[in-house]
Design a protein around this motif. Structure first.
Motif, PDB file in Angstrom:
ATOM      1  N   ASP A  13       0.836  -1.098  -0.027  1.00  0.00           N
ATOM      2  CA  ASP A  13       0.010   0.064   0.151  1.00  0.00           C
ATOM      3  C   ASP A  13       0.816   1.047   0.061  1.00  0.00           C
ATOM      4  OD1 ASP A  13       1.063  -0.398   2.365  1.00  0.00           O
ATOM      5  OD2 ASP A  13      -0.913  -0.269   3.447  1.00  0.00           O
ATOM      6  N   ILE A  14       1.984   1.110  -0.862  1.00  0.00           N
ATOM      7  CA  ILE A  14       2.771   2.332  -0.799  1.00  0.00           C
ATOM      8  C   ILE A  14       2.151   3.711  -1.372  1.00  0.00           C
ATOM      9  CG2 ILE A  14       3.482   2.047  -3.209  1.00  0.00           C
ATOM     10  CD1 ILE A  14       5.696   3.406  -0.927  1.00  0.00           C
ATOM     11  N   GLY A  15       2.222   4.799  -0.777  1.00  0.00           N
ATOM     12  CA  GLY A  15       1.805   6.036  -1.006  1.00  0.00           C
ATOM     13  C   GLY A  15       0.532   6.345  -0.193  1.00  0.00           C
ATOM     14  N   VAL A  16      -0.199   5.452   0.629  1.00  0.00           N
ATOM     15  CA  VAL A  16      -1.131   5.728   1.406  1.00  0.00           C
ATOM     16  C   VAL A  16      -0.626   6.168   2.667  1.00  0.00           C
ATOM     17  CG1 VAL A  16      -2.859   4.337   0.274  1.00  0.00           C
ATOM     18  CG2 VAL A  16      -1.586   3.573   2.180  1.00  0.00           C
ATOM     19  N   PRO A  17      -1.200   7.036   3.644  1.00  0.00           N
ATOM     20  CA  PRO A  17      -0.705   7.234   4.959  1.00  0.00           C
ATOM     21  C   PRO A  17       0.184   6.540   5.495  1.00  0.00           C
ATOM     22  CG  PRO A  17      -2.845   8.230   4.685  1.00  0.00           C
ATOM     23  CD  PRO A  17      -2.680   7.117   3.732  1.00  0.00           C
ATOM     24  N   SER A  18       0.186   5.213   5.303  1.00  0.00           N
ATOM     25  CA  SER A  18       1.078   4.288   6.022  1.00  0.00           C
ATOM     26  C   SER A  18       2.370   4.263   5.447  1.00  0.00           C
ATOM     27  CB  SER A  18       0.362   2.693   6.174  1.00  0.00           C
ATOM     28  OG  SER A  18      -0.922   2.747   6.951  1.00  0.00           O
ATOM     29  N   TRP A  19       2.634   4.582   4.442  1.00  0.00           N
ATOM     30  CA  TRP A  19       3.842   4.490   3.678  1.00  0.00           C
ATOM     31  C   TRP A  19       4.414   5.692   3.281  1.00  0.00           C
ATOM     32  CZ3 TRP A  19       6.541  -0.177   3.165  1.00  0.00           C
ATOM     33  CH2 TRP A  19       5.659  -1.193   3.717  1.00  0.00           C
ATOM     34  N   ASP A  20       5.432   5.851   2.758  1.00  0.00           N
ATOM     35  CA  ASP A  20       6.067   7.297   2.438  1.00  0.00           C
ATOM     36  C   ASP A  20       6.847   6.872   1.131  1.00  0.00           C
ATOM     37  OD1 ASP A  20       7.934   9.843   4.243  1.00  0.00           O
ATOM     38  OD2 ASP A  20       7.435   9.548   2.095  1.00  0.00           O
ATOM     39  N   LEU A  21       6.173   7.507   0.068  1.00  0.00           N
ATOM     40  CA  LEU A  21       6.753   7.498  -1.192  1.00  0.00           C
ATOM     41  C   LEU A  21       8.024   7.802  -1.376  1.00  0.00           C
ATOM     42  CD1 LEU A  21       6.013   6.277  -4.219  1.00  0.00           C
ATOM     43  CD2 LEU A  21       4.632   8.746  -4.535  1.00  0.00           C
ATOM     44  N   TYR A  22       8.300   9.014  -0.781  1.00  0.00           N
ATOM     45  CA  TYR A  22       9.465   9.751  -0.797  1.00  0.00           C
ATOM     46  C   TYR A  22      11.026   8.563  -0.344  1.00  0.00           C
ATOM     47  CZ  TYR A  22      13.465  12.710   0.461  1.00  0.00           C
ATOM     48  OH  TYR A  22      14.720  13.266   0.410  1.00  0.00           O
ATOM     49  N   GLU A  23      10.514   7.847   0.298  1.00  0.00           N
ATOM     50  CA  GLU A  23      11.739   6.875   0.652  1.00  0.00           C
ATOM     51  C   GLU A  23      11.970   5.739  -0.321  1.00  0.00           C
ATOM     52  OE1 GLU A  23      10.621   6.348   4.697  1.00  0.00           O
ATOM     53  OE2 GLU A  23      11.708   8.253   5.640  1.00  0.00           O
ATOM     54  N   LEU A  24      10.786   5.477  -0.904  1.00  0.00           N
ATOM     55  CA  LEU A  24      10.880   4.547  -2.002  1.00  0.00           C
ATOM     56  C   LEU A  24      11.716   5.233  -3.215  1.00  0.00           C
ATOM     57  CD1 LEU A  24      10.333   1.582  -3.396  1.00  0.00           C
ATOM     58  CD2 LEU A  24       8.185   2.826  -4.348  1.00  0.00           C
ATOM     59  N   SER A  25      11.396   6.270  -3.576  1.00  0.00           N
ATOM     60  CA  SER A  25      12.243   7.201  -4.438  1.00  0.00           C
ATOM     61  C   SER A  25      13.748   7.347  -4.374  1.00  0.00           C
ATOM     62  CB  SER A  25      11.480   8.394  -4.578  1.00  0.00           C
ATOM     63  OG  SER A  25      11.757   9.343  -3.724  1.00  0.00           O
ATOM     64  N   ILE A  26      14.104   7.276  -3.074  1.00  0.00           N
ATOM     65  CA  ILE A  26      15.686   7.668  -2.822  1.00  0.00           C
ATOM     66  C   ILE A  26      16.354   6.407  -3.490  1.00  0.00           C
ATOM     67  CG2 ILE A  26      17.289   7.403  -0.992  1.00  0.00           C
ATOM     68  CD1 ILE A  26      15.350   9.120   0.670  1.00  0.00           C
ATOM     69  N   PRO A  27      16.005   5.215  -3.029  1.00  0.00           N
ATOM     70  CA  PRO A  27      16.944   4.194  -3.738  1.00  0.00           C
ATOM     71  C   PRO A  27      16.674   3.974  -5.417  1.00  0.00           C
ATOM     72  CG  PRO A  27      15.455   3.172  -2.595  1.00  0.00           C
ATOM     73  CD  PRO A  27      15.229   4.666  -2.043  1.00  0.00           C
ATOM     74  N   CYS A  28      15.534   4.350  -5.814  1.00  0.00           N
ATOM     75  CA  CYS A  28      15.145   4.427  -7.180  1.00  0.00           C
ATOM     76  C   CYS A  28      16.246   5.446  -7.811  1.00  0.00           C
ATOM     77  CB  CYS A  28      13.750   4.700  -7.504  1.00  0.00           C
ATOM     78  SG  CYS A  28      12.654   3.107  -7.058  1.00  0.00           S
ATOM     79  N   THR A  29      16.334   6.583  -7.347  1.00  0.00           N
ATOM     80  CA  THR A  29      17.207   7.585  -7.910  1.00  0.00           C
ATOM     81  C   THR A  29      18.530   7.385  -7.677  1.00  0.00           C
ATOM     82  OG1 THR A  29      15.483   9.297  -7.153  1.00  0.00           O
ATOM     83  CG2 THR A  29      17.459  10.281  -7.635  1.00  0.00           C
ATOM     84  N   VAL A  30      19.072   7.041  -6.615  1.00  0.00           N
ATOM     85  CA  VAL A  30      20.303   6.674  -6.560  1.00  0.00           C
ATOM     86  C   VAL A  30      21.059   5.603  -7.248  1.00  0.00           C
ATOM     87  CG1 VAL A  30      22.336   6.052  -4.717  1.00  0.00           C
ATOM     88  CG2 VAL A  30      20.620   7.889  -4.092  1.00  0.00           C
ATOM     89  N   PHE A  31      20.108   4.423  -7.444  1.00  0.00           N
ATOM     90  CA  PHE A  31      20.605   3.172  -7.939  1.00  0.00           C
ATOM     91  C   PHE A  31      20.049   3.016  -9.345  1.00  0.00           C
ATOM     92  CE2 PHE A  31      20.968   2.550  -3.159  1.00  0.00           C
ATOM     93  CZ  PHE A  31      22.203   2.491  -3.206  1.00  0.00           C
ATOM     94  N   GLY A  32      18.774   3.365  -9.589  1.00  0.00           N
ATOM     95  CA  GLY A  32      18.099   3.121 -10.678  1.00  0.00           C
ATOM     96  C   GLY A  32      18.433   3.733 -12.103  1.00  0.00           C
ATOM     97  N   LYS A  33      19.018   5.090 -11.963  1.00  0.00           N
ATOM     98  CA  LYS A  33      19.502   5.854 -13.167  1.00  0.00           C
ATOM     99  C   LYS A  33      20.884   5.458 -13.631  1.00  0.00           C
ATOM    100  CE  LYS A  33      19.160  10.360 -14.898  1.00  0.00           C
ATOM    101  NZ  LYS A  33      19.260  12.105 -14.514  1.00  0.00           N
ATOM    102  N   PRO A  34      21.009   5.018 -14.611  1.00  0.00           N
ATOM    103  CA  PRO A  34      22.354   4.881 -15.342  1.00  0.00           C
ATOM    104  C   PRO A  34      23.085   5.834 -15.108  1.00  0.00           C
ATOM    105  CG  PRO A  34      20.768   3.847 -16.640  1.00  0.00           C
ATOM    106  CD  PRO A  34      20.077   4.524 -15.709  1.00  0.00           C
ATOM    107  N   GLN A  35      24.407   5.763 -14.632  1.00  0.00           N
ATOM    108  CA  GLN A  35      25.567   6.893 -14.868  1.00  0.00           C
ATOM    109  C   GLN A  35      26.646   6.325 -15.536  1.00  0.00           C
ATOM    110  OE1 GLN A  35      24.640   9.679 -13.350  1.00  0.00           O
ATOM    111  NE2 GLN A  35      22.752   9.194 -12.124  1.00  0.00           N
ATOM    112  N   PRO A  36      26.557   6.443 -16.929  1.00  0.00           N
ATOM    113  CA  PRO A  36      27.760   5.719 -17.629  1.00  0.00           C
ATOM    114  C   PRO A  36      29.151   6.400 -17.501  1.00  0.00           C
ATOM    115  CG  PRO A  36      26.052   6.771 -19.090  1.00  0.00           C
ATOM    116  CD  PRO A  36      25.349   6.727 -17.827  1.00  0.00           C
TER     117      PRO A  36
END
Length: 339
Positions: A13-36
């Motif tokens: 139930d990501i994104g509802v008050p029980s969870w924080d979408l911001y904290e899911l976005s952090i590892p996606c931003t750091v590890f998920g975007k290629p940096q060739p």
């Protein structure tokens, strides 16, 4: 060969008050975007759905994982895919699991144990530490979470040595962070460990964040100056900030404000919420931080210009109020201009 496989647990139930979408976005931003230009290939990111219905055989198939109003997440990975990952990251867990002690999903706890046994590095962001503690991965270890939840963490899991004052804790194969931006600090710390300081610093520069805040830095540092001050105090406080390198006493400031020391004390406390001596110390620490961030001045000169006197006194106050030494603080800003 990638820099490593990072598996991130996606809650049901990501994104509802029980969870924080911001904290899911952090590892996606750091590890998920290629940096060739930094490391090629970059990390291999997996989003692993806790809800089996949200995992399908290919991207864009399978059920939806709700992500707040108007958003949904789809992923081909499930909890079984935590096995074999180099790093497993658990963002915040639902508030009821923290506040009311409701059990966390047994399938998540089992998957975390199995991934750790298989050699994965296990990481929590904020209240994700509750999942690691439930799995027994924090027993006998030092750990942290957001300061609002560390008391509950310590009460529920007495075998965990909870530290409520730090940004993150690195115990080697198990790492925990405080909430929100501290999770970003920890993820950059992982890049620093894996790929070196230069690459981590370059990535931080692209994200417009400090290159490196050490884990031991305090979660909450109140050095702020109020947006507005009592009209009668404004000029004297501005004058004091311009003369921090000089000896200043409450009597000096009261005399400049044309008040008795007692009246000045009362007015300043009402306007800023703190005492005159504490206000002066906060201003001096703030000046020292600015000098450490932006110049290459020797520590002794920083102490002198900020009004803290000696390098030893500067170090004492930094360790007590900020949680790191002046040298460690400066190393978070490697581009400081030499003078």
């Amino acid at each position: 060969m990638s820099a490593g496989t990072v598996a991130v647990v996606v809650p049901e139930d990501i994104g509802v008050p029980s969870w924080d979408l911001y904290e899911l976005s952090i590892p996606c931003t750091v590890f998920g975007k290629p940096q060739p230009d930094l490391a090629d290939p970059w990390y291999d990111l997996r989003l692993c759905a806790m809800d089996e219905g949200a995992a399908g055989d290919s991207p864009g198939t399978g059920g939806d994982s709700p992500a707040g109003a108007g958003l949904s997440l789809r992923t081909r990975h499930g909890l079984d895919d935590l096995i074999g990952a180099d790093t497993v990251i658990v963002p915040s867990v639902p508030d009821p699991c923290v506040e009311n002690g409701k059990p966390l999903p047994p399938k998540l706890i089992t998957a975390l144990r199995d991934a750790h046994d298989a050699g994965a590095r296990i990481v929590s962001l904020c209240t994700g530490a509750f999942a690691l503690a439930e799995a027994g991965l924090l027993d006998g270890r030092r750990a942290t979470a957001h300061w609002m939840h560390t008391g509950q963490l310590a009460t529920r899991y007495p075998k965990v040595r909870v530290d409520d004052s730090v940004l993150y804790v690195d115990e080697g194969d198990v790492l925990t962070s405080a909430g929100l931006t501290a999770g970003l600090d920890l993820c950059l710390h992982l890049v620093r460990r894996d790929l070196g300081a230069h690459i981590a610093n370059q990535l931080a520069r692209r994200m417009v964040v400090p290159a490196h805040r050490t884990g031991g830095q305090a979660q909450f540092i109140d050095l702020a100056v109020p947006a507005t001050a009592d009209q009668g105090l404004g000029p004297v406080l501005e004058w004091a900030r311009a003369h921090l390198d000089e000896p200043l006493t409450v009597d000096d400031l009261a005399r400049r404000a044309a008040m008795s020391p007692r009246t000045f004390y009362r007015h300043l406390q009402a306007a800023t919420g703190t005492t005159p001596l504490r206000w002066l110390l906060n201003q001096r620490l703030g000046r020292a931080q600015s000098l450490l961030e932006t110049t290459g001045l020797p520590i002794e000169k920083v102490a002198e210009l900020s009004g803290l006197g000696t390098a030893n006194n500067l170090r004492h106050h930094f360790l007590k109020h900020i949680g790191v030494s002046p040298g460690d603080y400066r190393r978070a800003f490697p581009e400081a201009a030499p003078v």
